[in-house]
Scaffold this active site. Structure first.
Site, PDB file in Angstrom:
ATOM      1  N   LYS A 281       0.861  -1.190   0.000  1.00 13.58           N
ATOM      2  CA  LYS A 281       0.000   0.000   0.000  1.00 13.58           C
ATOM      3  C   LYS A 281       0.896   1.238   0.000  1.00 13.58           C
ATOM      4  O   LYS A 281       1.766   1.385   0.875  1.00 13.58           O
ATOM      5  CB  LYS A 281      -0.880  -0.044   1.254  1.00 13.58           C
ATOM      6  CG  LYS A 281      -2.165   0.719   1.135  1.00 13.58           C
ATOM      7  CD  LYS A 281      -3.073   0.378   2.312  1.00 13.58           C
ATOM      8  CE  LYS A 281      -4.332   1.192   2.293  1.00 13.58           C
ATOM      9  NZ  LYS A 281      -5.095   1.037   3.534  1.00 13.58           N
TER      10      LYS A 281
HETATM   11  O1  G3P Z   1      -9.318   2.219   4.286  1.00 12.73           O
HETATM   12  C1  G3P Z   1      -9.164   3.523   4.772  1.00 12.73           C
HETATM   13  C2  G3P Z   1      -9.921   3.662   6.022  1.00 12.73           C
HETATM   14  O2  G3P Z   1      -9.338   2.929   7.034  1.00 12.73           O
HETATM   15  C3  G3P Z   1     -10.143   5.057   6.449  1.00 12.73           C
HETATM   16  O3  G3P Z   1     -11.370   5.061   7.054  1.00 12.73           O
HETATM   17  O4  G3P Z   1     -13.213   5.951   8.384  1.00 12.73           O
HETATM   18  O5  G3P Z   1     -10.827   6.570   8.916  1.00 12.73           O
HETATM   19  O6  G3P Z   1     -11.931   7.471   6.914  1.00 12.73           O
HETATM   20  P1  G3P Z   1     -11.871   6.345   7.859  1.00 12.73           P
END
Ligand code: G3P
Length: 214
Positions: A83
Site C-alpha cells: 500500500k
Molecule cells: O481504508 C481507509 C480507512 O481505514 C479510512 O477510514 O473511516 O478513517 O476514513 P476512515
C-alpha cells in the site's frame, strides 16, 4: 464483487474470515497502531489464517518505501499487496513494483486526476476514500463512479477498491458505482447480514415450529 475487511484486529478478522465471504484485508498505520501490535506479527497471523490478499502500508522516502516493500514481498510472497501513498514518491515506487509484478494499492485517492496517475503508474488497486470525501461535502460515491467508468471505458486494468466505508449503504452503493472491491470495518460487514424482516420472519417460523411440536 470482493469484500475486504478494513482492520488490523486479528481476533475479529479470524471470527469473520470463518464465514468464507471475505476476500482480503486492508490495514493502515492507524489501524496497526490501534491494534497495539507489531505490523509484521499482524500480517503473519493473517497469512497463517489463509487471508490471500493483505494490504501492507509502507512509508518514508522513495528508497525507504521501496526497501520496505521488497522485504514485505519476499517475506509474505503472493499475499502481500504493498500500500503506497498517492504522492510523487508513492507513484515512483508503484511503477518499480508493478514492473516486478508485485501487487500495489495506491491509497488516499480523493479525485479522478489522482486515479489517472495511479493507473498510469500500474497500480493494481486504487483506494478512493468515500467517507472522508463525504465529510468534506463531496459525494464520495460520485468519485468512485467517475474513476470506475473512466477505467472501464479506457480498458484500464487497475481495480477500484472503495475505502473509508462507514455503513452498509455506502458499501453497497460503492459496488453499484463500479467498485470491484469494497473494504469495510468489521461492524459494517456484520450489518450486511441484518434485516428486520428477516428477524420478524424467523420469529414467525419459530412460533409455527413450536406450535407443531406441541
Ligand atoms: O481504508 C481507509 C480507512 O481505514 C479510512 O477510514 O473511516 O478513517 O476514513 P476512515
Amino acid at each position: 464483487m470482493k469484500i475486504f475487511l478494513d482492520s488490523a484486529d486479528t481476533s475479529i478478522i479470524k471470527k469473520l474470515y470463518c464465514t468464507g465471504l471475505i476476500d482480503g484485508v486492508t490495514t493502515n498505520p492507524t489501524l496497526i497502531r490501534k491494534s497495539g501490535r507489531d505490523p509484521i506479527d499482524v500480517y503473519s497471523e493473517l497469512q497463517e489464517l489463509g487471508v490471500p490478499d493483505i494490504s501492507m502500508e509502507v512509508s518514508g522516502d522513495v528508497g525507504e518505501m521501496y526497501d520496505e516493500a521488497q522485504k514485505l514481498a519476499s517475506q509474505f510472497g503472493q499475499v502481500a499487496t504493498i500500500k503506497l501513498p498517492m504522492t510523487v514518491d508513492g507513484l515512483l515506487v508503484c511503477q518499480q513494483l508493478s514492473k516486478q509484478l508485485i501487487r500495489t494499492n495506491v491509497t488516499l485517492i480523493f479525485s479522478i486526476p489522482q486515479a489517472i496517475l495511479a493507473a498510469k503508474a500500474g497500480a493494481t488497486y486504487v483506494s478512493p476514500f468515500v467517507g472522508r470525501l463525504d465529510d468534506q461535502q463531496i459525494a464520495g460515491l460520485e468519485v468512485v463512479r467517475g474513476i470506475s467508468s473512466l477505467y472501464s471505458s479506457k480498458g484500464i486494468r487497475t481495480q477500484v477498491l472503495a475505502a473509508s466505508i462507514r455503513n452498509v449503504h455506502r458499501a453497497v452503493r460503492s459496488f453499484y458505482n463500479g467498485a470491484q472491491i469494497v473494504t469495510m470495518p468489521p461492524n459494517v460487514f456484520e450489518d450486511m447480514y441484518n434485516h428486520m424482516l428477516t428477524d420478524a420472519g424467523l420469529d414467525i417460523f419459530q412460533k409455527d415450529i413450536n406450535a407443531m411440536s406441541n
